[in-house]
Design a protein around this motif. Structure first.
Motif, PDB file in Angstrom:
ATOM      1  N   PRO A   1       0.808  -1.234   0.000  1.00 18.77           N
ATOM      2  CA  PRO A   1       0.000   0.000   0.000  1.00 18.77           C
ATOM      3  C   PRO A   1       0.838   1.281   0.000  1.00 18.77           C
ATOM      4  O   PRO A   1       1.889   1.341   0.657  1.00 18.77           O
ATOM      5  N   VAL A   2       0.376   2.258  -0.755  1.00 19.62           N
ATOM      6  CA  VAL A   2       0.965   3.602  -0.726  1.00 19.62           C
ATOM      7  C   VAL A   2      -0.177   4.611  -0.665  1.00 19.62           C
ATOM      8  O   VAL A   2      -1.314   4.268  -0.973  1.00 19.62           O
ATOM      9  N   THR A   3       0.145   5.825  -0.272  1.00 17.99           N
ATOM     10  CA  THR A   3      -0.844   6.902  -0.292  1.00 17.99           C
ATOM     11  C   THR A   3      -0.486   7.865  -1.396  1.00 17.99           C
ATOM     12  O   THR A   3       0.630   8.384  -1.436  1.00 17.99           O
ATOM     13  N   MET A   4      -1.440   8.091  -2.319  1.00 14.95           N
ATOM     14  CA  MET A   4      -1.252   9.092  -3.364  1.00 14.95           C
ATOM     15  C   MET A   4      -2.204  10.245  -3.093  1.00 14.95           C
ATOM     16  O   MET A   4      -3.320  10.019  -2.619  1.00 14.95           O
TER      17      MET A   4
END
Lengths: 391, 97
Positions: A205-208
């Motif tokens: 997971p990453v936050t954009m």
């Protein structure tokens, strides 16, 4: 081998998106861009291209869907024009700041009002500062070639910027022209697979699109600006590789019969082709005139522009847009600002014309050269003049 | 988080300002926004959990005995818990300094 065909420029762009094996197209039809996505929808429906074609309800949604598909690492293409580009305006900045390599063809169109669906550069100028790589094409061949190059440039690991390929609405988009189409085998390997470094993936997971408070926003803009400027190196490399492979070379600033010219005309878009006719006529009369066409718009090629204009005594700048209540032609004001710090500067004469689809003829370009002489000889200082306007 | 926001230079930012560490928002101290914090009166508290339900953060949890308390690292001091408490067991106390 490449085959020479007669094809509308819009269809040629669709062919380029097909050859690039675009995976997602999210687009909304708008004149004069409609034929690009209409043709692509046929290509996808006929099974010639294994892509998702997302029909959206507006351009704002089109660009938002493109951001989503690009964020998962899918090769993404869209096209728009004029009001459509304006409707996606706020989303354009998000695509750039998120560094998503979306490729978009823009069939340049005037902005309402009054309502006008024909070509000029008002839409380009309104999105000038949105952080996309932007360049101009002036005919169907260039539109095809430079759409192919766009994917390779935008997706390069050291670039990762969205990219707009500009073509003049109607004057290029709707014209059937002879051009060399490349075969699938010929371009195999030219565009490597997209490897977005941080795709949206539940396994990692990453936050954009996280917000940047005042403590980080300035740093984010500085990082974006430095990165956008540094893309020029890759743009030059890809254009060189394309030229070496297929014989057609492109440059940030290109010239026509400009070598010993004392007066240069600088313009963008397809009207530069019309201008070459005027240059030929004037050269035949012994006048030392030449043409400079600006191809790369963002990042702005400061060094190349300065070098191209260095030896001229006067430069005519032709704009197809107007900065209302401002410095006249937006192209002209950018050229002026690029030259301001130069020790030796040419005189600059600014003309605005070709607005809302109106033609500019070779004779009118000749008149611009004559009027330039007159203004300079009589020492008349005007901000700009409007070509062909009925007084 | 290796560096605080205010220590990061533009070169430290990930491409596209992407946050690569999942759940990193939990390290963000929203507790320093508050100008007041809730204090529970255990004699009035009936452990109904209304404060827990209404807390917009949500930063209210139960202790070993079942009483509720706010995690002041996240509590923004909005006062909704005190407003909603049916037994007025919670009152807001001004932050000092």
């Amino acid at each position: 081998m490449s085959k020479r065909v007669g094809m509308e420029a819009s269809f040629a762009i669709a062919e380029a998106a097909k050859l690039a094996e675009t995976e997602v197209v999210a687009a909304y039809p708008i004149t004069p861009q409609t034929h690009i996505v209409e043709r692509l929808s046929e290509i996808v429906a006929d099974g010639e291209l294994d892509a998702e074609f997302i029909c959206v309800e507006s351009e704002h949604s089109a660009m938002s869907a493109c951001i989503g598909s690009s964020a998962v690492g899918a090769r993404t293409f869209t096209a728009t024009a004029g009001q459509g580009l304006e409707l996606m305006h706020e989303v354009l900045y998000v695509a750039a700041s998120s560094r998503l390599p979306i490729v978009m063809a823009v069939a340049n169109r005037a902005l309402s009002g009054p309502l006008n669906v024909w070509g000029d550069h008002s839409d380009v100028m309104a999105t000038r500062d949105c952080g996309w790589i932007q360049y101009f094409t002036e005919n169907a061949q260039e539109a095809f070639d430079l759409t192919l190059c766009a994917f390779k440039i935008a997706e390069a690991p050291e670039v990762l910027f969205p990219l707009m390929v500009h073509l003049d609405g109607f004057h290029v988009s709707h014209v059937v022209e002879p051009l060399y189409l490349l075969e699938k085998e010929e371009i195999a390997g030219f565009i490597p697979p997209l490897r977005y470094p941080f795709p949206l993936d539940p396994r990692k997971p990453v936050t954009m699109g996280a917000f940047a408070p005042p403590v980080l926003y300035t740093e984010s803009k500085k990082a974006l600006e430095v990165a956008l400027r540094s893309t020029k190196e890759t743009i030059l490399r890809v254009w060189k590789e394309f030229g070496d492979a297929f014989g057609r070379y492109y440059n940030p600033v290109e010239s026509y019969r400009a070598e010993d010219a004392d007066t240069l005309l600088l313009a963008i878009g397809s009207f530069t082709e019309t201008a070459t006719v005027a240059i030929d006529t004037l050269r035949d009369r012994g006048e030392k005139v030449g043409l400079i066409r600006l191809r790369l718009w963002r990042p702005f090629p400061f060094d190349e522009v300065r070098a191209a204009l260095r030896s001229a005594q006067q430069v005519i700048i032709f704009d197809r847009a107007i900065s209302l209540g401002g410095p006249g032609g937006p192209l002209c004001s950018e050229i002026k600002s690029a030259l301001y710090q130069e020790p030796k500067k040419p005189k600059i004469v600014s003309f605005i014309g070709g607005l809302g689809g109106r033609d500019i003829t070779p004779q009118q370009f000749e008149q611009m050269f004559a009027r330039c002489r007159e203004l300079i000889d009589k020492k008349i200082d005007v901000e700009y003049e409007t070509i062909g306007v009925r007084e | 988080m290796a560096k605080h926001d205010y220590e990061m230079t533009w070169k430290d930012l990930q491409i596209g300002c992407i946050v690569t560490e999942p759940g990193s928002a939990s390290q963000y101290k929203t507790g320093d926004w508050k100008s007041q914090h809730p204090v529970w009166n255990k004699e009035r508290c009936i452990k109904c959990g209304m404060c827990y339900l209404f807390c917009p953060e949500p930063c209210i949890g139960q202790d070993a005995e079942g009483y509720f308390e706010a995690n002041l690292f996240y509590c923004k001091g909005c006062g909704i818990c005190a407003k909603e408490c049916p037994t007025t067991a919670i009152h807001m106390v001004e932050e000092e300094g």
